[in-house]
Design a protein around this motif. Structure first.
Motif, mmCIF file in Angstrom:
data_model
loop_
_atom_site.group_PDB
_atom_site.id
_atom_site.type_symbol
_atom_site.label_atom_id
_atom_site.label_comp_id
_atom_site.label_asym_id
_atom_site.label_seq_id
_atom_site.Cartn_x
_atom_site.Cartn_y
_atom_site.Cartn_z
ATOM 1 N N LYS A 181 33.620 49.624 39.696
ATOM 2 C CA LYS A 181 34.125 48.458 40.416
ATOM 3 C C LYS A 181 34.121 47.259 39.477
ATOM 4 O O LYS A 181 33.194 47.058 38.707
ATOM 5 C CB LYS A 181 33.264 48.159 41.632
ATOM 6 C CG LYS A 181 33.593 49.056 42.810
ATOM 7 C CD LYS A 181 33.162 48.385 44.047
ATOM 8 C CE LYS A 181 34.007 48.120 45.138
ATOM 9 N NZ LYS A 181 35.173 47.849 45.526
ATOM 10 N N GLU A 218 32.646 41.006 40.814
ATOM 11 C CA GLU A 218 33.025 40.227 41.998
ATOM 12 C C GLU A 218 33.940 39.069 41.598
ATOM 13 O O GLU A 218 33.677 38.361 40.632
ATOM 14 C CB GLU A 218 31.759 39.685 42.681
ATOM 15 C CG GLU A 218 32.001 38.990 43.998
ATOM 16 C CD GLU A 218 32.460 39.942 45.096
ATOM 17 O OE1 GLU A 218 33.263 39.507 45.936
ATOM 18 O OE2 GLU A 218 32.009 41.105 45.109
ATOM 19 N N PHE A 267 39.351 40.444 41.328
ATOM 20 C CA PHE A 267 40.541 40.828 42.086
ATOM 21 C C PHE A 267 40.387 40.328 43.513
ATOM 22 O O PHE A 267 39.986 41.068 44.409
ATOM 23 C CB PHE A 267 40.732 42.350 42.073
ATOM 24 C CG PHE A 267 40.981 42.893 40.700
ATOM 25 C CD1 PHE A 267 42.240 42.826 40.135
ATOM 26 C CD2 PHE A 267 39.951 43.461 39.964
ATOM 27 C CE1 PHE A 267 42.476 43.317 38.861
ATOM 28 C CE2 PHE A 267 40.174 43.956 38.693
ATOM 29 C CZ PHE A 267 41.440 43.888 38.130
ATOM 30 N N PRO A 268 40.705 39.045 43.744
ATOM 31 C CA PRO A 268 40.556 38.514 45.097
ATOM 32 C C PRO A 268 41.474 39.228 46.077
ATOM 33 O O PRO A 268 42.583 39.618 45.713
ATOM 34 C CB PRO A 268 40.916 37.034 44.954
ATOM 35 C CG PRO A 268 41.656 36.925 43.673
ATOM 36 C CD PRO A 268 41.254 38.070 42.811
ATOM 37 N N ASP A 269 41.019 39.380 47.270
ATOM 38 C CA ASP A 269 41.792 40.017 48.334
ATOM 39 C C ASP A 269 42.923 39.078 48.728
ATOM 40 O O ASP A 269 42.683 38.004 49.278
ATOM 41 C CB ASP A 269 40.876 40.317 49.527
ATOM 42 C CG ASP A 269 41.565 41.136 50.604
ATOM 43 O OD1 ASP A 269 42.818 41.083 50.721
ATOM 44 O OD2 ASP A 269 40.861 41.819 51.355
ATOM 45 N N VAL A 270 44.154 39.459 48.434
ATOM 46 C CA VAL A 270 45.290 38.587 48.686
ATOM 47 C C VAL A 270 45.531 38.376 50.186
ATOM 48 O O VAL A 270 46.163 37.403 50.575
ATOM 49 C CB VAL A 270 46.588 39.092 48.022
ATOM 50 C CG1 VAL A 270 46.451 39.104 46.517
ATOM 51 C CG2 VAL A 270 46.975 40.458 48.544
ATOM 52 N N ARG A 271 44.984 39.265 50.995
ATOM 53 C CA ARG A 271 45.154 39.069 52.444
ATOM 54 C C ARG A 271 44.426 37.816 52.901
ATOM 55 O O ARG A 271 44.832 37.165 53.843
ATOM 56 C CB ARG A 271 44.633 40.279 53.205
ATOM 57 C CG ARG A 271 45.458 41.539 52.931
ATOM 58 C CD ARG A 271 44.809 42.742 53.503
ATOM 59 N NE ARG A 271 43.543 42.973 52.776
ATOM 60 C CZ ARG A 271 42.801 44.033 52.895
ATOM 61 N NH1 ARG A 271 43.135 44.977 53.734
ATOM 62 N NH2 ARG A 271 41.688 44.161 52.192
ATOM 63 N N SER A 272 43.357 37.460 52.217
ATOM 64 C CA SER A 272 42.609 36.261 52.605
ATOM 65 C C SER A 272 43.210 34.987 51.997
ATOM 66 O O SER A 272 42.814 33.906 52.323
ATOM 67 C CB SER A 272 41.138 36.374 52.202
ATOM 68 O OG SER A 272 41.035 36.473 50.786
ATOM 69 N N CYS A 273 44.204 35.141 51.113
ATOM 70 C CA CYS A 273 44.844 33.987 50.460
ATOM 71 C C CYS A 273 46.082 33.517 51.196
ATOM 72 O O CYS A 273 46.676 32.517 50.818
ATOM 73 C CB CYS A 273 45.219 34.355 49.029
ATOM 74 S SG CYS A 273 43.817 34.751 47.974
#
Length: 116
Positions: free
Chosen positions: A100, A103, A106-112
């Motif tokens: 992995k 942290e 790779f931000p979760d684009v769904r939260s952006c």
């Protein structure tokens, strides 16, 4: 025309895409459905064929050129998804095990997604 990727493979793809599978220059696994990449590629071939067969002009030619030749070359390649199998039987593939990422890399684009 076909109800599943397996039916397409059995009745259309393999009867028309005939190659010498000698385990040196080309490989195939009789239990192809145990290989996730193979399943995905056969599914893609089936869906593309179902769509392109309706084009009476060049649809099937496009399917052969852009889909069948491309995916079958990869599927039959000795280094392809069936690399661990041979004509005597299926051997489970060794899956890549990634670490992995740290942290935040790779931000979760769904939260952006911004609300309008």
């Amino acid at each position: 025309m076909f109800g599943s990727a397996e039916e397409f493979l059995q009745e259309q793809l393999l009867p028309t895409y005939v190659r010498d599978v000698d385990d040196r220059s080309a490989k195939w696994c009789m239990e192809w459905y145990f290989h996730p990449e193979a399943v995905s590629r056969v599914e893609a071939l089936w869906r593309a064929w179902e769509h392109l067969r309706l084009d009476g002009a060049t649809g099937i030619s496009v399917w052969w050129r852009d889909h069948a030749d491309h995916h079958m070359r990869i599927l039959l390649d000795p280094q392809g998804p069936f690399y661990n199998c041979d004509r005597s039987g299926h051997r489970d593939p060794e899956h890549l095990e990634p670490k992995k990422a740290p942290e935040g890399w790779f931000p979760d684009v769904r939260s952006c997604v911004r609300a309008n």
